[in-house]
Design an enzyme around this catalytic site. Structure first.
Site, PDB file in Angstrom:
ATOM      1  N   SER A 173       0.838  -1.199   0.000  1.00 49.47           N
ATOM      2  CA  SER A 173       0.000   0.000   0.000  1.00 49.47           C
ATOM      3  C   SER A 173       0.875   1.252   0.000  1.00 49.47           C
ATOM      4  O   SER A 173       1.643   1.468  -0.935  1.00 49.47           O
ATOM      5  CB  SER A 173      -0.958  -0.041   1.193  1.00 49.47           C
ATOM      6  OG  SER A 173      -1.988   0.897   1.050  1.00 49.47           O
ATOM      7  N   ASP A 227     -10.119  -4.774  -4.248  1.00 50.20           N
ATOM      8  CA  ASP A 227      -9.502  -3.854  -3.293  1.00 50.20           C
ATOM      9  C   ASP A 227     -10.324  -2.570  -3.212  1.00 50.20           C
ATOM     10  O   ASP A 227     -10.432  -1.841  -4.196  1.00 50.20           O
ATOM     11  CB  ASP A 227      -8.071  -3.538  -3.753  1.00 50.20           C
ATOM     12  CG  ASP A 227      -7.278  -2.716  -2.758  1.00 50.20           C
ATOM     13  OD1 ASP A 227      -7.890  -2.033  -1.916  1.00 50.20           O
ATOM     14  OD2 ASP A 227      -6.034  -2.760  -2.822  1.00 50.20           O
ATOM     15  N   HIS A 284      -7.702  -5.680  -0.223  1.00 46.54           N
ATOM     16  CA  HIS A 284      -6.557  -4.776  -0.121  1.00 46.54           C
ATOM     17  C   HIS A 284      -5.374  -5.431   0.588  1.00 46.54           C
ATOM     18  O   HIS A 284      -4.223  -5.230   0.200  1.00 46.54           O
ATOM     19  CB  HIS A 284      -6.966  -3.503   0.625  1.00 46.54           C
ATOM     20  CG  HIS A 284      -5.869  -2.496   0.753  1.00 46.54           C
ATOM     21  ND1 HIS A 284      -5.258  -1.917  -0.340  1.00 46.54           N
ATOM     22  CD2 HIS A 284      -5.252  -1.968   1.848  1.00 46.54           C
ATOM     23  CE1 HIS A 284      -4.328  -1.072   0.070  1.00 46.54           C
ATOM     24  NE2 HIS A 284      -4.292  -1.088   1.388  1.00 46.54           N
TER      25      HIS A 284
END
Length: 248
Positions: free
Chosen positions: A102, A199, A229
């Site tokens: 991320s 996601d 995610h």
């Protein structure tokens, strides 16, 4: 192979918590996501892999995250980028493979641009480059904008726990480090990207935009159609380990 741990003292008095497995290089360095820490499923799995395979690995918590000191609300991309470069210098000398999740995917790119001679490859999980400007900013509701204007901070609701602070300083600073634009990103190392098709935080098209923007020809983008995610299921962890083994 045991994992050692300690703190890296920064010039302003902050202390960054880290854990390291000694072994063969290049050192695999875990870069976590926004508001996450080094004890997450993927970070633990990489450390376990390193111990089992006799490989070197390092994981750490950014300023204001996990076991490191500092207030999360005082953190910025500039700060967390600097933390990463300090850890590379002090705890993971020599060649490294950066594994970023991320926000950690953005930080991995910024660290590679800053120290291209050190990074041999990257593995990115749901990478979120420019997320402050392109993903988070457009979703701030009117009441959030009002709070930012009045107080400089908005408590953003989260599906993963308690609301957390988003500051105007974070948003303004993030814009300084944008890498998605009209020009290719001058990163030429092998890159593997794992992205969930379901996601809710980083749309797969955003991660694909990064893949297209990288100058490297050795980029493989894997879309896990039913993935979320975090991509922390056993099958997702297996893909992550396989990607790291391929480039490391």
């Amino acid at each position: 192979m045991n994992e050692i741990e300690g703190f890296l003292d920064r010039p302003d008095g902050a202390r960054l918590a880290w854990r390291k497995v000694e072994g063969a290089g290049p050192t695999v360095v875990w870069l976590g996501g926004f508001k996450s820490d080094m004890t997450g499923t993927k970070a633990e799995a990489l450390a376990d892999w390193a111990k089992a395979r006799g490989r070197a690995s390092v994981r750490f918590d950014y300023f204001g995250h996990g076991a490191s000191t500092g207030e999360f609300a005082e953190g910025t991309i500039t700060r967390w980028r600097a933390d990463t470069l300090a850890v590379l210098d002090a705890i993971a000398p020599g060649p490294v493979v950066l594994v970023g999740s991320s926000m950690g995917g953005w930080i991995a790119c910024l660290a590679t641009l800053a120290a291209p001679e050190r990074v041999t490859a990257m593995v990115l999980v749901a990478p979120a480059p420019d997320f402050t400007e392109k993903l988070m900013g457009p979703e701030i509701p009117p009441e959030g904008r009002a709070a930012l204007a009045a107080d400089g901070v908005w408590m953003r609701p989260s599906e993963y726990g308690e609301p957390y602070p988003i500051t105007q300083a974070l948003l303004d600073d993030g814009a300084r480090w944008s890498i998605l634009g009209d020009q290719p990103i001058p990163i030429e190392v092998p890159v593997r990207i794992l992205q969930g098709g379901e996601d809710p935080d980083v749309p797969w098209r955003h991660a694909l935009e990064l893949a297209h923007a990288l100058k490297s020809d050795d980029v493989v983008f894997t879309l896990v159609k039913d993935g979320d995610h975090r991509l922390s299921r056993p099958q997702d962890i297996a893909r992550l380990i396989a990607a790291v083994e391929e480039v490391a």
